[in-house]
Design a protein around this motif. Sequence first.
Motif, PDB file in Angstrom:
ATOM      1  N   ARG A 197       0.826  -1.204   0.000  1.00  0.00           N
ATOM      2  CA  ARG A 197       0.000   0.000   0.000  1.00  0.00           C
ATOM      3  C   ARG A 197       0.864   1.258   0.000  1.00  0.00           C
ATOM      4  N   GLU A 198       0.373   2.265  -0.682  1.00  0.00           N
ATOM      5  CA  GLU A 198       0.944   3.608  -0.609  1.00  0.00           C
ATOM      6  C   GLU A 198       0.102   4.365   0.410  1.00  0.00           C
ATOM      7  N   GLY A 203       3.906   5.809   3.867  1.00  0.00           N
ATOM      8  CA  GLY A 203       4.443   5.785   2.516  1.00  0.00           C
ATOM      9  C   GLY A 203       4.275   4.417   1.876  1.00  0.00           C
ATOM     10  N   ARG A 204       5.225   4.046   1.029  1.00  0.00           N
ATOM     11  CA  ARG A 204       5.161   2.725   0.394  1.00  0.00           C
ATOM     12  C   ARG A 204       5.453   1.665   1.457  1.00  0.00           C
ATOM     13  N   THR A 244       9.438   7.826   1.766  1.00  0.00           N
ATOM     14  CA  THR A 244       8.073   8.132   1.363  1.00  0.00           C
ATOM     15  C   THR A 244       7.164   8.249   2.581  1.00  0.00           C
TER      16      THR A 244
END
Length: 331
Positions: A197-198, A203-204, A244
């Motif tokens: 999931r982002e 984040g990632r 991220t």
Amino acid sequence: MPLPSTLLALLLSAAPRLTASIAPAAARPGDAVLVRVAGAGSEPRGELAGRPLSFFRAGREWRAFAPLPTETAVGPLAARIDSDGARTEATLAVVEPGWPAREISGVPARFVEPPPDVTARIAADRAAFDAAYARPPEPPRFRRAFAWPRRARLSGHFGEKRVFDGVKQSVHYGADVTGPVGAPIRAANDGVVVLVREAYLSGRTVLLSHGAGVFTAYFHLSRIDVRPGQAVRRGARIGLLGATGRASGPHLHWSVRVGGLFVDPESLLGIDPASGKAPPRAPRPPSPAPAAAAVTAVPAAGASGGPPGTPALEAPAAGAGAPPLSAAPSR
């Protein structure tokens, strides 16, 4: 017709005696431990620290990975086990955790609470995590001990109290592993990918289920190299380190969840599934009051362990006073 007393005594003496043990024999609040039961003809029932144990068969014995809640009191703690009408106990020593602490000053208010326009996205992320964790009990997919996903220095430890401008704001429920963007991140053990999931905060993100109620999570990746449902082997590359989400610098936030609670990843690394043994964890003296450090901090996903959507604030992944190498965790 009742059995003669002598025959009954012989049968009882021949039956295996229910016994239990806990590895390690000494652990800190927030640790993962392994409960072992021998002499049980059917699956045992039991609890540790007020939480039920979920057993799986391991050769001639039954085992369960269990978490010690972070609020567990220092002192002796017993696991109570029942099977086939018999009862036994196993005791471990809970030692002082000596939670580390970090003081951060001058944090902008906008970093303490996410803006209202992203709360729906954060709630959706939390629901996705909850669904991934809600797997039915299954036997372990691994046979070897867990390993660090990257051998590097730690910039944040489990249980670290994050204090902002003199007010405690959060507790860190993972280990922050340093490194440059693009450094390979590897699966800590055999498992299956249950979430890719982002997410707004983390984040990632990759989440692995290892069976036996054990999950590992990998946050802030710059690239993901696995897909949902994919089986992975210990040491397989699952992505690349990044910054991220709401990360204050390149690092991997690595967390471990056992029996429904986040635990200190370093405690899981010490448990050997083959032998069922683990070295005792040494007590740590309480940390002194932290010295203030002015940094820019931002929320980090899923690190708080608090109510849904509760952020934890992270300091930069690198800086002065480097902690020990993650390849050689302290006990």
